[in-house]
Design a protein around this motif. Structure first.
Motif, short mmCIF file in Angstrom:
data_model
loop_
_atom_site.label_atom_id
_atom_site.label_comp_id
_atom_site.label_asym_id
_atom_site.label_seq_id
_atom_site.Cartn_x
_atom_site.Cartn_y
_atom_site.Cartn_z
N VAL A 178 0.58 64.88 4.86
CA VAL A 178 -0.16 63.62 5.09
C VAL A 178 -1.62 63.93 5.41
O VAL A 178 -2.54 63.32 4.85
CB VAL A 178 0.48 62.80 6.23
N CYS A 181 -4.80 62.91 3.04
CA CYS A 181 -5.85 62.04 3.60
C CYS A 181 -7.23 62.71 3.50
O CYS A 181 -8.22 62.05 3.17
CB CYS A 181 -5.53 61.67 5.04
N GLU A 182 -7.29 64.01 3.79
CA GLU A 182 -8.56 64.73 3.66
C GLU A 182 -9.08 64.66 2.23
O GLU A 182 -10.27 64.41 2.01
CB GLU A 182 -8.38 66.19 4.08
N LEU A 229 -8.33 62.44 -0.11
CA LEU A 229 -8.71 61.06 -0.45
C LEU A 229 -10.06 60.71 0.18
O LEU A 229 -10.88 60.03 -0.44
CB LEU A 229 -7.62 60.08 0.01
N ALA A 230 -10.30 61.18 1.40
CA ALA A 230 -11.58 60.90 2.08
C ALA A 230 -12.74 61.57 1.35
O ALA A 230 -13.85 61.03 1.34
CB ALA A 230 -11.51 61.37 3.53
#
Length: 176
Positions: free
Chosen positions: A163, A167-168, A170-171
């Motif tokens: 996760v 998230c990293e 996608l950021a």
């Protein structure tokens, strides 16, 4: 006809079982209806409970209409609670590809990519945010939604790390 005959006619007309298999994911049930319970509800009255599911909202509503029509034809009143929205699998999803490649890097093996015939929160989110690209994944759980529900503890930390890595990425991704 008496109420017993009307009840039997209605039960005979009710859709039950697999209605349609997915063309997108071989082996996946796309639409189904389950005649879950028939319970006395007063003199000459019965409550019939069904569970309908589909990856596609239109197919889900079509089955619900058939159930309501069968009930009305047999002289029954119909109460339908709001349906749990479907979520259609998209194996070509960019987010699925991102999670797949991140998993491969983290774990050194390919993840199992599959779809399930069940209600997921992604259906609710997709209804509120049409077009949103989503994926559902998590640690290994057995006996979900029952007193026997368990999580395999050894799968929680790798899931959490995945996760964070997703998230990293996608950021850091450029806006689309």
């Amino acid at each position: 006809a008496d109420s017993g005959a009307r009840l039997l006619d209605l039960l005979e007309l009710m859709p039950h079982g697999v209605i349609k298999m997915s063309h997108v994911m071989p082996g996946l049930v796309e639409t189904s209806s389950n005649l879950a319970a028939v319970q006395p509800d007063g003199p000459d009255r019965f409550a019939i409970v069904t569970s309908t599911r589909s990856s596609y909202g239109d197919a889900l509503e079509a089955i619900r209409r058939k159930i309501a029509t069968a009930a009305r034809v047999c002289g029954a009143s119909v109460v339908q609670k709001p349906a749990y929205p479907g979520w259609a699998p998209n194996p070509a999803s960019p987010v699925v590809s991102l999670v797949q490649s991140t998993f491969r890097t983290q774990e050194g093996k390919d993840p199992r990519i599959l779809a399930i015939h069940a209600g997921l929160e992604c259906g609710i989110l997709g209804e509120k945010l049409p077009g949103m690209d989503m994926v559902s994944f998590g640690p290994t759980i057995t006996g979900a939604h029952s007193p026997d529900e368990r999580v395999q503890i050894s799968t929680v930390e790798p899931f959490w790390n995945l996760v964070l890595r997703v998230c990293e990425q996608l950021a850091d991704a450029p806006p689309s």
